[in-house]
Structures are given as C-alpha cells and as structure tokens.
Design a protein around this motif. Structure first.
Motif, mmCIF file in Angstrom:
data_model
loop_
_atom_site.group_PDB
_atom_site.id
_atom_site.type_symbol
_atom_site.label_atom_id
_atom_site.label_comp_id
_atom_site.label_asym_id
_atom_site.label_seq_id
_atom_site.Cartn_x
_atom_site.Cartn_y
_atom_site.Cartn_z
ATOM 1 N N ALA A 93 0.855 -1.189 0.000
ATOM 2 C CA ALA A 93 0.000 0.000 0.000
ATOM 3 C C ALA A 93 0.886 1.233 0.000
ATOM 4 O O ALA A 93 2.044 1.176 0.445
ATOM 5 C CB ALA A 93 -0.920 0.007 1.217
ATOM 6 N N VAL A 94 0.348 2.345 -0.506
ATOM 7 C CA VAL A 94 1.134 3.579 -0.582
ATOM 8 C C VAL A 94 0.301 4.762 -0.104
ATOM 9 O O VAL A 94 -0.887 4.846 -0.378
ATOM 10 C CB VAL A 94 1.669 3.805 -2.020
ATOM 11 C CG1 VAL A 94 0.542 3.871 -3.041
ATOM 12 C CG2 VAL A 94 2.537 5.054 -2.111
ATOM 13 N N GLY A 95 0.967 5.655 0.643
ATOM 14 C CA GLY A 95 0.284 6.837 1.155
ATOM 15 C C GLY A 95 1.276 7.940 1.454
ATOM 16 O O GLY A 95 2.433 7.885 1.029
ATOM 17 N N MET A 96 0.808 8.955 2.164
ATOM 18 C CA MET A 96 1.626 10.159 2.378
ATOM 19 C C MET A 96 1.806 10.494 3.858
ATOM 20 O O MET A 96 2.069 11.653 4.196
ATOM 21 C CB MET A 96 0.963 11.353 1.668
ATOM 22 C CG MET A 96 0.692 11.128 0.187
ATOM 23 S SD MET A 96 -0.197 12.499 -0.546
ATOM 24 C CE MET A 96 -0.670 11.799 -2.139
ATOM 25 N N SER A 97 1.664 9.503 4.728
ATOM 26 C CA SER A 97 1.723 9.827 6.170
ATOM 27 C C SER A 97 2.277 8.673 6.995
ATOM 28 O O SER A 97 2.900 7.764 6.465
ATOM 29 C CB SER A 97 0.314 10.175 6.660
ATOM 30 O OG SER A 97 -0.508 9.015 6.668
ATOM 31 N N ILE A 154 -7.660 0.867 2.571
ATOM 32 C CA ILE A 154 -7.362 0.894 1.126
ATOM 33 C C ILE A 154 -8.534 1.574 0.409
ATOM 34 O O ILE A 154 -9.622 1.001 0.309
ATOM 35 C CB ILE A 154 -7.138 -0.532 0.572
ATOM 36 C CG1 ILE A 154 -6.057 -1.281 1.382
ATOM 37 C CG2 ILE A 154 -6.765 -0.473 -0.911
ATOM 38 C CD1 ILE A 154 -4.697 -0.622 1.406
ATOM 39 N N THR A 155 -8.299 2.815 -0.018
ATOM 40 C CA THR A 155 -9.401 3.603 -0.578
ATOM 41 C C THR A 155 -9.453 3.531 -2.098
ATOM 42 O O THR A 155 -10.441 3.929 -2.707
ATOM 43 C CB THR A 155 -9.285 5.074 -0.143
ATOM 44 O OG1 THR A 155 -7.970 5.528 -0.439
ATOM 45 C CG2 THR A 155 -9.561 5.227 1.333
ATOM 46 N N ASN A 156 -8.381 3.067 -2.723
ATOM 47 C CA ASN A 156 -8.349 2.955 -4.186
ATOM 48 C C ASN A 156 -7.226 2.011 -4.609
ATOM 49 O O ASN A 156 -6.294 1.789 -3.846
ATOM 50 C CB ASN A 156 -8.137 4.329 -4.823
ATOM 51 C CG ASN A 156 -6.860 4.980 -4.335
ATOM 52 O OD1 ASN A 156 -6.798 5.477 -3.214
ATOM 53 N ND2 ASN A 156 -5.843 4.945 -5.149
ATOM 54 N N GLN A 157 -7.339 1.459 -5.791
ATOM 55 C CA GLN A 157 -6.271 0.620 -6.340
ATOM 56 C C GLN A 157 -5.309 1.502 -7.119
ATOM 57 O O GLN A 157 -5.732 2.318 -7.940
ATOM 58 C CB GLN A 157 -6.864 -0.445 -7.275
ATOM 59 C CG GLN A 157 -7.187 -1.780 -6.595
ATOM 60 C CD GLN A 157 -5.953 -2.486 -6.041
ATOM 61 O OE1 GLN A 157 -4.833 -2.116 -6.339
ATOM 62 N NE2 GLN A 157 -6.187 -3.503 -5.227
ATOM 63 N N VAL A 158 -4.034 1.365 -6.856
ATOM 64 C CA VAL A 158 -3.032 2.140 -7.585
ATOM 65 C C VAL A 158 -3.016 1.685 -9.046
ATOM 66 O O VAL A 158 -3.042 0.490 -9.330
ATOM 67 C CB VAL A 158 -1.641 1.948 -6.946
ATOM 68 C CG1 VAL A 158 -0.545 2.528 -7.839
ATOM 69 C CG2 VAL A 158 -1.618 2.587 -5.562
ATOM 70 N N VAL A 159 -2.997 2.651 -9.952
ATOM 71 C CA VAL A 159 -2.975 2.345 -11.390
ATOM 72 C C VAL A 159 -1.575 1.872 -11.775
ATOM 73 O O VAL A 159 -0.583 2.574 -11.545
ATOM 74 C CB VAL A 159 -3.360 3.597 -12.212
ATOM 75 C CG1 VAL A 159 -3.273 3.303 -13.699
ATOM 76 C CG2 VAL A 159 -4.750 4.072 -11.839
ATOM 77 N N GLU A 204 -12.407 10.284 -3.989
ATOM 78 C CA GLU A 204 -12.595 8.843 -3.864
ATOM 79 C C GLU A 204 -12.040 8.350 -2.522
ATOM 80 O O GLU A 204 -12.637 7.520 -1.840
ATOM 81 C CB GLU A 204 -11.880 8.127 -5.021
ATOM 82 C CG GLU A 204 -12.086 6.635 -5.038
ATOM 83 C CD GLU A 204 -11.466 5.987 -6.267
ATOM 84 O OE1 GLU A 204 -12.212 5.359 -7.011
ATOM 85 O OE2 GLU A 204 -10.241 6.118 -6.470
ATOM 86 N N VAL A 205 -10.880 8.899 -2.147
ATOM 87 C CA VAL A 205 -10.265 8.552 -0.866
ATOM 88 C C VAL A 205 -11.249 8.829 0.267
ATOM 89 O O VAL A 205 -11.469 7.990 1.150
ATOM 90 C CB VAL A 205 -8.950 9.356 -0.666
ATOM 91 C CG1 VAL A 205 -8.432 9.215 0.754
ATOM 92 C CG2 VAL A 205 -7.891 8.907 -1.668
ATOM 93 N N LEU A 206 -11.870 10.003 0.237
ATOM 94 C CA LEU A 206 -12.790 10.381 1.312
ATOM 95 C C LEU A 206 -14.070 9.554 1.272
ATOM 96 O O LEU A 206 -14.615 9.174 2.310
ATOM 97 C CB LEU A 206 -13.128 11.877 1.204
ATOM 98 C CG LEU A 206 -11.960 12.833 1.463
ATOM 99 C CD1 LEU A 206 -12.425 14.280 1.317
ATOM 100 C CD2 LEU A 206 -11.360 12.619 2.843
HETATM 101 CL CL1 6GU Z 1 0.094 8.211 -2.194
HETATM 102 N N1 6GU Z 1 -1.600 6.993 -3.735
HETATM 103 C C1 6GU Z 1 -2.799 6.514 -4.044
HETATM 104 N N2 6GU Z 1 -2.951 5.947 -5.245
HETATM 105 N N3 6GU Z 1 -3.866 6.556 -3.237
HETATM 106 C C2 6GU Z 1 -3.700 7.120 -2.040
HETATM 107 C C3 6GU Z 1 -2.483 7.663 -1.650
HETATM 108 C C4 6GU Z 1 -1.420 7.568 -2.550
HETATM 109 N N4 6GU Z 1 -2.635 8.153 -0.419
HETATM 110 C C5 6GU Z 1 -3.904 7.929 -0.052
HETATM 111 N N5 6GU Z 1 -4.563 7.309 -1.032
#
Ligand code: 6GU
Length: 287
Positions: free
Chosen positions: A218-222, A243-248, A261-263
């Motif tokens: 999984a990937v995020g910013m925190s 997991i709020t979305n699938q990474v493309v 979409e995340v929210l």
């Molecule tokens: Cl960094 N990437 C994607 N695809 N979705 C996310 C994200 C990052 N952070 C929260 N949702």
C-alpha cells in the motif's frame, strides 16, 4: 541542514504541561486519525478538546477531511488522547513539526500509539475498502535524507541510531487479527507493507509499478514519520491503512487517483475501522 526547525525538549515539555493543566485525563493510549477516519474521536467520553490553533507550538491542519482537534477522553474507561486530523509534509511543514505531536504524546504519559491512514492498494489481492494491518514500511523520503530524527539527538527522548526492525508491535498486530476475526472482518482484514511518499502528487504508473516490485502493499503520504518518532521515544506502535483505491499500474487503465474517492471510501468503511481500533483499545494491557 535545517537544524533550527527542531523542537527542544523544553518546548515539547511546555506544550505537554499546558495541556495537562487543562484536563484531568491522563492518557496511556494515543490515537492518530487519518483522512476521513476522525469519527473515532467522537466516541470518546468526558471529552476535553483543543483546536490545534490554540495549542502552543502546534501546527494547524489544512487538508479537507481533517478537523484539526486534539481530543482527550475515555474509551470504555481507558484514558486516551486522539488527534482528529494530522499534519503532512506536503502542507509545507518541516518534518519536525509534523511529528511534534508524538513527543507531546510521550510527555503526556502515552505508552501505545495507534495510527490510521487512507492508502492506495498495490497488492493485487487487495480490494477497495480493505483494512491493512501495517507490519512494516518503506520510508522513501528517508532514502532521500528526509527523516524526523535528523538534527541533534536529545537522549531524553531516545538513542541517536534507532533500530527499526521492531517498529510495529507484533502483539498488537496479533490482537488486531483476533479482534478483527471476532468482529467478522475476516474477509477484508489484510496485512502488509506500507510505503510513504512525500505527496501531494499521487504516484505515476511507473512509480506504482516500481513500488509494487519493491515489496510495498500500500502507498500513502503519512504515518511513517510519526512511527519513527514514536518508536524513538519508546512508545509501542500499531498502524492500519484503509485501502481507498487501487493504484494504477497499467497504461491501458482508465482509473485516475483522486482525493474525493479517498474520502468517499473512507466514509463507507470508517465506522468498521473505528470499531476495530476501539475494541483493541479496550483490550490493551499496560505494564
Ligand atoms: Cl500516495 N496513492 C494513491 N494511489 N492513493 C492514495 C495515496 C497515494 N494516499 C492515499 N490514497
């Protein structure tokens, strides 16, 4: 190096003492709520809440979906403190500023930190709405020299060179699995490796493919920065990703990452994620 963006022990102590003077709650659990996941703070009984802007030395949260309050109270009688909204690097704050609340937690008496976030799924077995127990991380900003422990080390907080092979408490991961099974979450409770990016840009397709090949689920910013500072001062750490979305990861895909979409997925699964953390808190034993 930006040594001057660090906070001294005395500054942290002043903030903690300011808070302790205004509430009788003596929290042993500290909770950090991610995007759209702040509802947990509303479950606290006998609330004493502070807007971030009123707390000495605290940064102010700016992202849509984050309330920006520090809430003290009790979950089933357990004293807790909860950050409703967190700080991110991409808001322009220094790495020291965004992790300051962890040192405040420590000085308030917190022993266990529980963090949540919204993340993109890289693991092909993950679906939107899955909850991932974080078992390890990839700190990409760290590779580039962005680490919250940069600067002079104050031994009153912790050691200069921090071991990170035991960052995520194994017992708490086990507890999460057990509680999740009991709650009937077995089908959507996963575990995996979280990778942090600086943001605010989402990853490119090439970056998504790279992160997947590097072993990230999984990937995020925190979260990772806070985990480092919490471990540095000896608190136990547990963290969850929604997991709020699938990474493309495919050039033919029409999918596009977006914050709405995340929210939105956050709103759908948030109550269940909050129930999981709540139930765990009622079962945590401190020595
Ligand atoms: Cl960094 N990437 C994607 N695809 N979705 C996310 C994200 C990052 N952070 C929260 N949702």
């Amino acid at each position: 190096p930006e040594v001057n963006s660090c906070y001294s022990y005395e500054e942290c102590k002043a903030t903690a003492d300011w808070l302790l003077a205004q509430t009788d709650v003596r929290p042993t659990v500290g909770i950090v709520c991610g995007s759209g996941l702040g509802g947990l703070a509303d479950l606290l009984k006998d609330q004493v809440a502070f807007n971030y802007k009123d707390i000495p030395n605290f940064p102010q949260s700016t992202v849509h979906g984050h309330a920006g309050r520090l809430v003290f109270g009790h979950l089933k009688g357990r004293p807790c403190v909860c950050m409703q909204g967190r700080f991110h690097l991409y808001e322009g704050y220094s790495i020291h500023k965004i992790t300051l609340p962890m040192r405040i937690f420590k000085l308030l008496g917190v022993e266990t930190v529980m963090l949540t976030n919204a993340a993109g799924g890289l693991n092909h077995d993950f679906k939107m709405g899955d909850i991932m127990i974080i078992k390890d991380h990839l700190n990409l900003p760290g590779f580039a020299g962005i680490n919250p422990l940069n600067g002079p080390n104050d031994e009153r907080f912790g050691v200069r060179f921090l071991c990170m092979s035991d960052a995520y408490d194994r017992e708490l991961q086990q507890l999460a699995m057990e509680v999740g099974q009991d709650l009937g979450y077995g089908d959507f409770l996963k575990e995996g490796v979280y990778c942090v990016l600086g943001g605010p840009t989402f990853e490119t397709i090439a970056e998504g493919r790279m992160l997947h090949r590097l072993g990230a689920d999984a990937v995020g910013m925190s979260t990772v920065h806070e985990v480092i500072v919490a471990r540095h001062c000896g608190m136990r750490v547990f963290a969850l990703s929604l997991i709020t979305n699938q990474v493309v990861m495919d050039y033919d895909s029409e999918e596009r990452a977006n914050h709405e979409e995340v929210l939105q997925v956050g709103r759908q699964r948030a109550a269940q994620l909050e129930r999981l953390v709540y139930t765990m808190v009622t079962k945590i034993v401190h020595n």
